[in-house]
Design a protein around this motif. Structure first.
Motif, PDB file in Angstrom:
ATOM      1  N   VAL A 131       0.853  -1.193   0.000  1.00 43.10           N
ATOM      2  CA  VAL A 131       0.000   0.000   0.000  1.00 43.10           C
ATOM      3  C   VAL A 131       0.885   1.238   0.000  1.00 43.10           C
ATOM      4  CG1 VAL A 131      -1.797   1.243   1.269  1.00 43.10           C
ATOM      5  CG2 VAL A 131      -1.688  -1.240   1.382  1.00 43.10           C
ATOM      6  N   LEU A 136      -3.831   5.399  -2.956  1.00 38.66           N
ATOM      7  CA  LEU A 136      -4.929   4.694  -2.280  1.00 38.66           C
ATOM      8  C   LEU A 136      -6.168   4.702  -3.179  1.00 38.66           C
ATOM      9  CD1 LEU A 136      -4.720   6.025   1.386  1.00 38.66           C
ATOM     10  CD2 LEU A 136      -4.369   3.669   0.623  1.00 38.66           C
ATOM     11  N   ALA A 155      -7.020  -0.469   3.131  1.00 37.08           N
ATOM     12  CA  ALA A 155      -6.658  -0.822   1.745  1.00 37.08           C
ATOM     13  C   ALA A 155      -5.881  -2.137   1.730  1.00 37.08           C
ATOM     14  CB  ALA A 155      -5.825   0.302   1.128  1.00 37.08           C
TER      15      ALA A 155
END
Ligand code: SF4
Length: 355
Positions: A131, A136, A155
């Motif tokens: 991530v 995002l 996420a």
């Protein structure tokens, strides 16, 4: 003494990561992956500096097709960095890469992600869910009104849950941000959720001193709390520097020892020799050594005797020269012009004696 959090062990090629294994140092090439000769040359330089796994960008199919050729010419595990196109991941696996790095949300269709997961599982290849605060998914940004630690963790978990639902657990996780405090909090939060090994990094840390300070603070804070199984220092420029800085962070925390650790005083009005020049020369001459040796370079006897006495090899400056020490015992006094040669000879001799 830092007590490390016990994570799951994940095998990346022949390299074990997580659990009680040493914190692994990794980097990423900045060559064009399609240029096999340049990429292999850079990876070999990284290997010599102590890099233990290396990632390459796979922007297109031409790059993906070169991965096998690259892998055959290097000694450390190869990681393919994939964005957007699941076919690049499938091709990278066919080429025999040791690990994939995927960015959650970048492989838009669930069935495409599942196709990758099945192929990775069949080959025993782990996946890093990487991530990044700069990429995002839109709905997470909207939900949390921008990049937040909770958003980064969500996420990661969304993608991890898809992998887990497919019986895939060979997972490494990173939650990088260019803001140090955001990144630190995201890793802390994630560590409460799963025991997968953590890849630590401050993304886009920049170059020069600022990049090093950000990485040292972000990565170092978490390591000091026992979090982190592999680290990548992101610096603009030559990745060899990333590996050198990574080891400095690990050495400073007593987590790994590799090569020469130089302790040198900051110099002051009492300094009796040109310590800055001497330290730079000694550092350059001892660069390639891998055995851990502590060398103390001190400008005068005030703190010098103590520091030089505790180091493996020490120098204490005095008027017109310096005194050399080996494991706390005085060896000899040498004129300033001979200090570097004599000190380097002492270190090399020490290195040989221990190897
Ligand atoms: S070791 Fe001596 S020269 Fe170096 S900073 Fe301390 S007092 Fe100054």
């Amino acid at each position: 003494m830092i007590e490390r959090r016990r994570t799951r062990v994940v095998k990346v090629g022949s390299l074990a990561l997580g659990g009680a294994n040493p914190i692994r140092v990794q980097s990423m090439t900045n060559t064009d992956t399609r240029n096999v000769a340049a990429t292999v040359a850079q990876i070999r330089q990284l290997e010599e500096t102590g890099c233990e796994l290396v990632r390459v960008a796979v922007p297109d199919m031409e790059a993906a097709a070169k991965l096998g050729e690259i892998k055959r010419q290097i000694a450390i595990p190869l990681v393919a960095d994939i964005h957007y196109n699941h076919k690049l991941a499938l091709r990278a696996l066919e080429e025999g890469v040791d690990k994939l790095r995927l960015n959650p949300g970048n492989i838009a269709k669930r069935e495409h992600l599942e196709e990758i997961v099945r192929a990775a599982r069949d080959r025993g290849v782990p996946i890093r869910v990487g991530v990044n605060s700069g990429s995002l998914p839109q709905e997470i940004l909207a939900k949390y009104e921008g990049p937040t630690p909770e958003g980064l963790v969500e996420a990661a978990l969304r993608e991890i849950e898809i992998l887990e639902a497919n019986g895939f657990f060979e997972i490494v996780v990173s939650l990088k941000a260019s803001e140090v405090l955001l990144m630190i909090e995201a890793y802390r939060l994630f560590a409460k959720e799963r025991d997968y090994p953590l890849h630590l990094g401050v993304t886009e840390a920049g170059g020069g001193d600022a990049g090093i300070v950000k990485s040292a603070l972000g990565i170092g804070t978490l390591l000091q709390e026992g979090l982190g199984d592999t680290i990548r220092v992101s610096l603009t420029g030559d990745p060899v520097r990333e590996v050198e800085v990574a080891y400095e962070i690990l050495k400073a925390l007593g987590l790994r020892r590799r090569g020469v650790e130089i302790v040198s005083c900051p110099t002051c009005g009492r300094t009796l020799i040109d310590l800055e020049r001497l330290a730079a020369e000694v550092r350059a001459r001892l660069r390639g050594l891998t055995l851990p040796i502590k060398v103390a370079l001190m400008g005068c006897p005030v703190n010098g005797l103590g520091e030089a006495g505790r180091a493996d090899v020490g120098l204490v400056g005095s008027r017109g020269g310096g005194t050399l020490y080996l494991r706390g015992k005085m060896v000899k006094r040498v004129p300033e012009a001979e200090i570097v040669d004599e000190l380097v000879a002492l270190v090399l001799h020490y290195d040989e004696a221990r190897s």
